[in-house]
Design an enzyme around this catalytic site. Structure first.
Site, PDB file in Angstrom:
ATOM      1  N   ASP A   1     -23.167  -2.939 -44.270  1.00  0.00           N
ATOM      2  CA  ASP A   1     -23.760  -4.227 -44.636  1.00  0.00           C
ATOM      3  C   ASP A   1     -22.771  -5.381 -44.485  1.00  0.00           C
ATOM      4  O   ASP A   1     -23.100  -6.427 -43.933  1.00  0.00           O
ATOM      5  CB  ASP A   1     -24.264  -4.184 -46.086  1.00  0.00           C
TER       6      ASP A   1
ATOM      7  N   ASP B   1     -27.235 -10.897 -45.687  1.00  0.00           N
ATOM      8  CA  ASP B   1     -28.136  -9.788 -45.328  1.00  0.00           C
ATOM      9  C   ASP B   1     -28.584  -9.121 -46.624  1.00  0.00           C
ATOM     10  O   ASP B   1     -27.911  -8.236 -47.147  1.00  0.00           O
ATOM     11  CB  ASP B   1     -27.403  -8.794 -44.429  1.00  0.00           C
TER      12      ASP B   1
ATOM     13  N   GLU C   1     -30.981 -13.458 -43.560  1.00  0.00           N
ATOM     14  CA  GLU C   1     -31.756 -12.523 -42.745  1.00  0.00           C
ATOM     15  C   GLU C   1     -33.088 -12.232 -43.433  1.00  0.00           C
ATOM     16  O   GLU C   1     -33.133 -11.889 -44.621  1.00  0.00           O
ATOM     17  CB  GLU C   1     -30.960 -11.233 -42.548  1.00  0.00           C
TER      18      GLU C   1
ATOM     19  N   GLU D   1       0.842  -1.203   0.000  1.00  0.00           N
ATOM     20  CA  GLU D   1       0.000   0.000   0.000  1.00  0.00           C
ATOM     21  C   GLU D   1       0.881   1.258   0.000  1.00  0.00           C
ATOM     22  O   GLU D   1       0.766   2.137   0.861  1.00  0.00           O
ATOM     23  CB  GLU D   1      -0.963  -0.013   1.194  1.00  0.00           C
TER      24      GLU D   1
END
Length: 667
Positions: A644, A459, A530, A306
Site C-alpha cells: 500500500d 490509497d 484513489e 573490430e
C-alpha cells in the site's frame, strides 16, 4: 646592420609569438599575496592563488578545486559575491609578512609553476583539445551545418584515455600538473588514484554494440592528433583491408579540408603531416595486409578496430607492443557474438586491472529476460538507456532472430552469454543512496530550489485486518529534477466500528498539517484520492481533508478530479493501466538516484522504533515483474507484506512528474 632599437623591437615581437600559448593558457595571478603567517614550516603550503597559507586548506576541497579551476580559466568571468560577504572581507586586515624572503620564494615558485604553460607539448595538447572542442561545436563544417555533435559516454572515455596517456608518457616530469589541467578541461571531478591508474594503463578494451560510431569517432581523433602533437606515431589496424583503406581516406580527406595550411602526404598507407622540425605519421593496415605491416614499427597509439575479428596470427603481433612503455593500445570492437572464437575479449571481465569497458542495453542481472520473454527488448531495471538514434522494438527482435538465432541478444543488444537468473529490479546502489542520503528540507540554502507544490496520494483501505491491505499515504515534492518524500503513512483502522472515512481523512490531514508547519514555503497542496474501491467514500474523505486543512492553514488545497458516469468532475482518481508506466518511471528514477527522503520526514502511523525510510525500503525491495501471456505488470506484494505505501509513493511521484495541472480543482 640592425639598430639597437630595432633589435629590441624584433626580440619583443619574437618572444610575444613564442609565448603566445602561455598567455592564452595561464591566468595565474602574479600579485604577491602579502600576509603574515604564524605557524611552523611543516604546516605551510604554497599555491599561486593563496600564497603562503596553512596546509589544512588542501583538505578544504571546494576552496582547492576553485583555485585550480581559476588557474586554468582563459577568460575569467566576474564573480558575484554577496554584499554582506564582500563587506566582511573588506573589513579584514592582513598584517604584512615580516620576512622579506617570502616574496622571493613566492616569485620563484610562481616561475616554476609557469613552466607547464611554456612547455611546447603542453601547448600541443591544449591545441588538440581546442580543435576537438571546435569540431564538437560544428565549427569545422564547411557545408553550413553548425549543429553540435553529441558524444556518447564511451566516446568521451576513449578520448580521455588517449590524451591522458600521451600527456603522462610525453611529459613524465609534469605528469601530475598536466593531469590536474586535463581533469579541469574534461570537467572530471572526484578523480581518485584508482581512476588515474586506469587512465594511465597501456591497454584498454572497449566493447560497444553495432552502429554506435566506433570507427566514425576514430577518424577525428587521428586527424587532430596528427595536426597538433608533433612527432606522434599512430597505428590503425582493421579486420579487413577495405575498412583500413576507408578510414585512411577519411582521415586524409578531413585533414586536407580542415587544415589546408598543413603539408599533408598520403603514401604507402601512411599519412604524414609535416611540422617545422618533425613529422607526425599514421600507418593504416589490416590483419590480411601483405604490403604494409605493423612489425618493426614504433607507435605512441595503436588502435585495433573490430578486435574480435582480427586474425590470431596478427593478434600475436599486436600483443608484441605490450612491453613498449610509450605505446597505448586501444582494442575497440562490437560487444559480442554467439561464437566464442569471436568473443574472447569478454574474458577480460575478470581482469584485476579494470581494462575492459562494455556498453550494453541490458545489465547482467536481466540478460536472461531477453530470451525468456518474447517481446522483452529493454532492461527491466531501466538503468541503461539506448541513444535516440537507435530504434529497438519487438519487430526488430523477431526479424533479427529469424535471420540468425540469437542475433538480437548478441549482435544488437550487446549481451553476453549469461547464466544469471537474478530478477532484481531495484539496484543495491539505489537502495543505499535512498536510505543514507537525505536532504534537510528546512535548510534555508536549499529552500529556494524546492518545488512549492506538495503532492499527496491517498490509497484508502476500509479494513482493520493488518494482514490485508492498509491505507497508504505519501506526500511528495520536487527539488530541481529530483523527487523528495516529505511524509508517509501506512494506516490500519483500529476496528470496523470506527468511521473509516473520517479516520482515514484525519490521518492524512494530520500528516499534511505537520508538513506545512515545518515547510511554510508550500503555496498549494494537490491531493489525489484513489476511488477504485469506493467513489462515494473518496469524495467524503476529500471534503473532510479540506475542512481540516483550511481550518488550520491559509493555503490553496486542490484535488484531482475525474468525470463520473454523468460527466461531472468528482474529487477522486481512478487507477488504470498507467500503474505499469508509473512503476517503470519510479524504478528508472530510483535506480538513477533521483528519489530522496527528507530528513524531516513526517510519519505518525509507522512505529517510533522503526525508521520510516527503512519501512518503505522493505516494500520497495519487493517490487517484481509478473508476466502473463506476454503482458507485463508489477507488484510489491509478497507473503504477509502489503504494497500500500509503496504504491502511494509511486503514484504520487508519477502524478507529480506529469502535466496534470488541469485535472486539479478546488471543491
Amino acid at each position: 646592420m640592425l639598430r639597437t632599437c630595432d633589435i629590441t623591437h624584433i626580440k619583443n615581437n619574437y618572444e610575444a609569438i613564442i609565448w603566445k600559448g602561455e598567455r592564452d593558457c595561464s591566468t595565474i595571478s602574479t600579485k604577491y599575496p602579502n600576509s603574515a603567517i604564524f605557524y611552523k614550516k611543516r604546516f605551510i603550503m604554497l599555491t599561486p592563488e593563496l600564497g603562503f597559507a596553512h596546509s589544512y586548506n588542501q583538505q578544504v576541497k571546494p576552496l582547492y578545486t576553485f583555485c585550480e579551476k581559476q588557474r586554468h580559466l582563459k577568460n575569467r568571468k566576474p564573480l558575484t559575491i554577496l554584499p554582506s560577504l564582500s563587506h566582511k572581507l573588506q573589513e579584514m586586515k592582513f598584517l604584512p609578512a615580516s620576512d622579506k624572503s617570502f616574496e622571493s620564494q613566492y616569485t620563484e615558485f610562481l616561475e616554476s609553476f609557469k613552466i607547464l604553460y611554456r612547455e611546447p607539448l603542453f601547448l600541443q595538447i591544449d591545441g588538440f583539445i581546442k580543435d576537438f572542442r571546435k569540431w564538437i561545436k560544428g565549427e569545422f563544417n564547411d557545408f553550413g551545418d553548425t549543429r553540435k555533435i553529441q558524444l556518447e559516454p564511451f566516446q568521451k572515455n576513449i578520448l580521455i584515455h588517449v590524451i591522458f596517456f600521451i600527456a603522462v608518457t610525453k611529459l613524465p616530469a609534469l605528469a601530475n600538473r598536466v593531469i590536474n589541467y586535463l581533469t579541469h578541461v574534461f570537467d572530471i571531478e572526484f578523480v581518485n588514484e584508482s581512476t588515474l591508474n586506469t587512465l594511465k594503463q597501456k591497454t584498454n578494451v572497449f566493447l560497444v554494440p553495432r552502429r554506435h560510431g566506433k570507427t566514425w569517432f576514430i577518424v577525428p581523433i587521428i586527424s587532430f592528433l596528427l595536426k597538433n602533437i608533433e612527432g606522434i606515431s599512430i597505428g590503425y589496424v582493421a579486420h579487413q583491408k577495405h575498412v583500413s583503406h576507408f578510414v585512411m581516406k577519411e582521415v586524409e580527406f578531413k585533414c586536407r579540408r580542415m587544415f589546408p595550411e598543413k603539408t599533408i602526404t598520403c603514401l604507402d598507407n601512411v599519412i604524414t603531416i609535416d611540422h617545422q622540425n618533425i613529422k607526425s605519421t599514421a600507418l593504416f593496415a589490416s590483419c590480411y595486409n601483405t604490403h604494409q605491416s605493423i612489425r618493426g614499427q614504433s607507435f605512441n597509439l595503436l588502435i585495433v578496430d573490430e578486435s574480435h575479428f582480427i586474425k590470431k596470427d596478427a593478434f600475436s603481433t599486436i600483443l608484441g607492443f605490450l612491453p613498449q612503455a610509450s605505446t597505448k593500445i586501444l582494442f575497440i570492437s562490437s560487444t559480442n557474438s554467439g561464437n566464442h572464437s569471436t568473443s574472447f575479449l569478454m574474458k577480460l571481465n575478470n581482469s584485476p586491472f579494470e581494462m575492459l569497458s562494455v556498453v550494453s542495453y541490458v545489465c547482467e542481472d536481466h540478460a536472461h529476460m531477453l530470451n525468456e520473454r518474447g517481446n522483452a527488448t529493454a532492461c527491466s531495471c531501466y538503468r541503461l538507456h539506448k541513444p535516440k538514434f537507435i530504434s529497438i522494438n519487438a519487430e526488430v527482435k523477431k526479424t533479427a532472430n529469424l535471420f540468425l538465432e540469437g542475433a538480437f541478444i548478441h549482435e544488437i543488444m550487446g549481451g553476453a552469454t549469461c547464466n544469471v537468473i537474478n530478477d532484481v529490479l531495484i539496484t543495491e546502489q539505489g537502495q543505499t543512496e535512498f536510505e543514507f542520503f537525505r536532504y534537510s528540507t528546512i535548510n534555508k540554502n536549499l529552500i529556494p530550489f524546492l518545488g512549492k507544490d506538495l503532492y499527496v496520494y491517498l490509497d484508502p483501505a476500509y479494513t482493520g485486518n493488518r494482514r490485508a491491505s492498509g491505507t497508504g499515504i505519501a506526500a511528495i515534492g520536487t527539488y530541481l529534477d529530483q523527487y523528495i518524500v516529505y511524509g508517509m503513512e501506512h494506516y490500519f483502522l483500529e476496528s470496523l466500528m470506527t468511521s473509516s472515512d473520517t479516520a482515514i481523512a484525519e490521518c492524512a490531514a494530520h500528516m499534511i498539517l505537520s508538513i506545512l508547519d515545518l515547510h511554510p514555503f508550500f503555496t498549494e497542496v494537490k491531493i489525489i484520492i484513489e476511488g477504485n474501491s469506493n467513489q462515494a467514500s473518496a469524495v467524503k474523505i476529500a471534503c473532510i481533508i479540506k475542512e481540516n486543512i483550511t481550518a488550520n492553514k491559509s493555503i490553496q488545497v486542490t484535488f484531482f478530479h475525474t468525470p463520473d458516469q454523468n460527466q461531472i468532475a468528482q474529487p477522486f482518481y481512478l487507477l488504470g493501466k498507467e500503474k505499469k508506466l508509473a512503476v517503470e518511471f519510479f524504478i528508472s528514477n530510483f535506480n538513477s538516484g533521483n528519489i530522496k527522503a527528507s530528513q524531516e520526514l513526517i510519519s505518525f502511523t509507522i512505529k517510533i522504533t522503526y525508521d520510516p525510510v527503512e519501512y518503505a525500503l522493505e516494500q520497495i525491495r519487493n517490487i517484481h515483474q509478473i508476466s502473463v501471456n506476454n503482458y507485463i505488470t508489477y507488484s510489491a506484494k509478497k507473503q504477509a507484506c502489503s504494497d500500500d505505501l509503496i504504491i502511494a509513493i509511486i503514484m504520487a511521484i508519477y502524478v507529480c512528474s506529469g502535466n496534470s495541472s488541469a485535472s486539479f480543482r478546488e471543491i
